[in-house]
Scaffold this motif. Sequence first.
Motif, mmCIF file in Angstrom:
data_model
loop_
_atom_site.group_PDB
_atom_site.id
_atom_site.type_symbol
_atom_site.label_atom_id
_atom_site.label_comp_id
_atom_site.label_asym_id
_atom_site.label_seq_id
_atom_site.Cartn_x
_atom_site.Cartn_y
_atom_site.Cartn_z
ATOM 1 N N GLY A 9 0.812 -1.197 0.000
ATOM 2 C CA GLY A 9 0.000 0.000 0.000
ATOM 3 C C GLY A 9 0.845 1.246 0.000
ATOM 4 N N LEU A 10 0.194 2.363 0.242
ATOM 5 C CA LEU A 10 0.854 3.668 0.299
ATOM 6 C C LEU A 10 0.980 4.082 1.759
ATOM 7 C CD1 LEU A 10 1.876 6.322 -0.990
ATOM 8 C CD2 LEU A 10 -0.521 7.061 -1.075
ATOM 9 N N VAL A 11 2.188 4.454 2.155
ATOM 10 C CA VAL A 11 2.430 4.843 3.537
ATOM 11 C C VAL A 11 3.422 5.992 3.558
ATOM 12 C CG1 VAL A 11 4.294 3.157 3.823
ATOM 13 C CG2 VAL A 11 3.000 3.922 5.826
ATOM 14 N N GLN A 12 3.332 6.825 4.585
ATOM 15 C CA GLN A 12 4.282 7.914 4.726
ATOM 16 C C GLN A 12 5.598 7.410 5.304
ATOM 17 O OE1 GLN A 12 2.262 10.927 7.104
ATOM 18 N NE2 GLN A 12 1.629 11.997 5.244
ATOM 19 N N ALA A 13 6.658 8.126 5.019
ATOM 20 C CA ALA A 13 7.958 7.782 5.582
ATOM 21 C C ALA A 13 7.861 7.686 7.104
ATOM 22 C CB ALA A 13 8.997 8.813 5.183
ATOM 23 N N GLY A 14 8.493 6.672 7.649
ATOM 24 C CA GLY A 14 8.424 6.408 9.077
ATOM 25 C C GLY A 14 7.311 5.470 9.481
ATOM 26 N N GLY A 15 6.424 5.165 8.549
ATOM 27 C CA GLY A 15 5.304 4.292 8.836
ATOM 28 C C GLY A 15 5.657 2.822 8.744
ATOM 29 N N SER A 16 4.628 1.988 8.890
ATOM 30 C CA SER A 16 4.819 0.542 8.915
ATOM 31 C C SER A 16 3.802 -0.156 8.019
ATOM 32 C CB SER A 16 4.662 0.010 10.338
ATOM 33 O OG SER A 16 5.623 0.561 11.208
ATOM 34 N N LEU A 17 4.200 -1.316 7.537
ATOM 35 C CA LEU A 17 3.315 -2.209 6.797
ATOM 36 C C LEU A 17 3.683 -3.644 7.144
ATOM 37 C CD1 LEU A 17 3.230 -0.724 3.164
ATOM 38 C CD2 LEU A 17 1.303 -0.839 4.748
ATOM 39 N N ARG A 18 2.727 -4.541 6.987
ATOM 40 C CA ARG A 18 3.024 -5.958 7.111
ATOM 41 C C ARG A 18 2.560 -6.674 5.846
ATOM 42 N NH1 ARG A 18 0.706 -10.598 11.186
ATOM 43 N NH2 ARG A 18 -1.108 -10.341 9.811
ATOM 44 N N LEU A 19 3.492 -7.297 5.183
ATOM 45 C CA LEU A 19 3.178 -8.089 4.003
ATOM 46 C C LEU A 19 2.939 -9.537 4.404
ATOM 47 C CD1 LEU A 19 5.871 -6.750 1.489
ATOM 48 C CD2 LEU A 19 3.626 -5.792 2.065
ATOM 49 N N ASN A 95 9.019 -15.639 -2.350
ATOM 50 C CA ASN A 95 9.780 -16.578 -3.177
ATOM 51 C C ASN A 95 10.082 -17.851 -2.421
ATOM 52 O OD1 ASN A 95 13.078 -17.230 -3.437
ATOM 53 N ND2 ASN A 95 11.937 -17.294 -5.365
ATOM 54 N N VAL A 96 9.986 -18.966 -3.155
ATOM 55 C CA VAL A 96 10.552 -20.230 -2.714
ATOM 56 C C VAL A 96 11.646 -20.552 -3.705
ATOM 57 C CG1 VAL A 96 10.173 -22.688 -2.350
ATOM 58 C CG2 VAL A 96 8.419 -21.039 -1.657
ATOM 59 N N PRO A 97 12.881 -20.516 -3.254
ATOM 60 C CA PRO A 97 13.986 -20.753 -4.195
ATOM 61 C C PRO A 97 13.890 -22.107 -4.866
ATOM 62 C CG PRO A 97 14.804 -19.920 -2.095
ATOM 63 C CD PRO A 97 13.351 -20.278 -1.906
ATOM 64 N N PRO A 98 14.307 -22.216 -6.134
ATOM 65 C CA PRO A 98 14.856 -21.114 -6.913
ATOM 66 C C PRO A 98 13.850 -20.409 -7.822
ATOM 67 C CG PRO A 98 15.346 -23.161 -8.034
ATOM 68 C CD PRO A 98 14.584 -23.533 -6.786
ATOM 69 N N THR A 99 12.698 -21.023 -8.074
ATOM 70 C CA THR A 99 11.896 -20.510 -9.191
ATOM 71 C C THR A 99 10.444 -20.197 -8.885
ATOM 72 O OG1 THR A 99 11.396 -22.754 -9.905
ATOM 73 C CG2 THR A 99 13.340 -21.692 -10.908
ATOM 74 N N VAL A 100 9.984 -20.352 -7.663
ATOM 75 C CA VAL A 100 8.580 -20.093 -7.364
ATOM 76 C C VAL A 100 8.427 -18.670 -6.828
ATOM 77 C CG1 VAL A 100 6.571 -20.804 -6.053
ATOM 78 C CG2 VAL A 100 8.201 -22.528 -6.860
ATOM 79 N N TRP A 101 7.560 -17.890 -7.500
ATOM 80 C CA TRP A 101 7.367 -16.482 -7.139
ATOM 81 C C TRP A 101 5.882 -16.189 -6.958
ATOM 82 C CZ3 TRP A 101 11.551 -13.414 -6.270
ATOM 83 C CH2 TRP A 101 12.780 -13.857 -6.774
ATOM 84 N N GLY A 102 5.584 -15.330 -5.991
ATOM 85 C CA GLY A 102 4.250 -14.782 -5.885
ATOM 86 C C GLY A 102 4.065 -13.681 -6.916
ATOM 87 N N GLN A 103 2.877 -13.088 -6.956
ATOM 88 C CA GLN A 103 2.551 -12.130 -8.003
ATOM 89 C C GLN A 103 3.055 -10.730 -7.706
ATOM 90 O OE1 GLN A 103 0.673 -12.698 -5.521
ATOM 91 N NE2 GLN A 103 -0.644 -10.963 -5.112
ATOM 92 N N GLY A 104 3.511 -10.445 -6.519
ATOM 93 C CA GLY A 104 4.019 -9.121 -6.204
ATOM 94 C C GLY A 104 2.966 -8.228 -5.586
ATOM 95 N N THR A 105 3.407 -7.393 -4.654
ATOM 96 C CA THR A 105 2.525 -6.408 -4.039
ATOM 97 C C THR A 105 3.287 -5.084 -3.953
ATOM 98 O OG1 THR A 105 1.094 -5.954 -2.123
ATOM 99 C CG2 THR A 105 3.175 -7.089 -1.664
ATOM 100 N N GLN A 106 2.624 -4.006 -4.354
ATOM 101 C CA GLN A 106 3.287 -2.707 -4.452
ATOM 102 C C GLN A 106 3.358 -2.032 -3.085
ATOM 103 O OE1 GLN A 106 4.550 -0.897 -7.312
ATOM 104 N NE2 GLN A 106 5.340 0.432 -5.679
ATOM 105 N N VAL A 107 4.542 -1.557 -2.753
ATOM 106 C CA VAL A 107 4.756 -0.750 -1.554
ATOM 107 C C VAL A 107 5.266 0.616 -2.007
ATOM 108 C CG1 VAL A 107 6.113 -0.457 0.549
ATOM 109 C CG2 VAL A 107 5.200 -2.710 -0.044
ATOM 110 N N THR A 108 4.566 1.661 -1.618
ATOM 111 C CA THR A 108 4.968 3.014 -1.971
ATOM 112 C C THR A 108 5.110 3.832 -0.700
ATOM 113 O OG1 THR A 108 3.788 2.872 -4.077
ATOM 114 C CG2 THR A 108 4.413 5.067 -3.311
ATOM 115 N N VAL A 109 6.286 4.409 -0.503
ATOM 116 C CA VAL A 109 6.556 5.208 0.689
ATOM 117 C C VAL A 109 6.748 6.657 0.260
ATOM 118 C CG1 VAL A 109 8.003 5.481 2.726
ATOM 119 C CG2 VAL A 109 7.685 3.212 1.729
ATOM 120 N N SER A 110 5.898 7.528 0.745
ATOM 121 C CA SER A 110 5.979 8.936 0.380
ATOM 122 C C SER A 110 6.828 9.694 1.393
ATOM 123 C CB SER A 110 4.587 9.537 0.306
ATOM 124 O OG SER A 110 3.965 9.489 1.570
ATOM 125 N N SER A 111 7.504 10.713 0.906
ATOM 126 C CA SER A 111 8.378 11.505 1.792
ATOM 127 C C SER A 111 7.628 12.648 2.448
ATOM 128 C CB SER A 111 9.556 12.055 0.981
ATOM 129 O OG SER A 111 9.083 12.831 -0.090
#
Length: 111
Positions: A9-19, A95-111
């Motif tokens: 998600g979108l969070v301000q600098a200094g904030g927290s997220l849990r993936l 990731n599970v090495p070497p080749t298994v990947w999830g689809q990705g999740t966007q992290v955006t940190v604003s200043s």
Amino acid sequence: VQLQASGGGLVQAGGSLRLSCAASQRISSINVMGWYRQAPGKQRELVARIFSGGTTIYADSVKGRFTISRDNAKNTVYLRMNSLKPEDTAVYYCNVPPTVWGQGTQVTVSS
């Protein structure tokens, strides 16, 4: 195994997220799982890994701020991110090495 990442998600600098990274099978049988990230125009890089015995490793850039953990009962690996910085902005992949990947999740940190 299939991996489903969430929690970005979108969070301000200094904030927290849990993936979260939910696996389609029991992760107790998986020796190592990890999180990577890829910022625009940059190569994908390792953020953290966790082994079945509980050993963890971290990129120098996130040490002391990020914590990787696994819940075998829920078949889920987590990445707790504190004190976020704008330079943490990226798409995060589990990731599970070497080749298994999830689809990705966007992290955006604003200043």
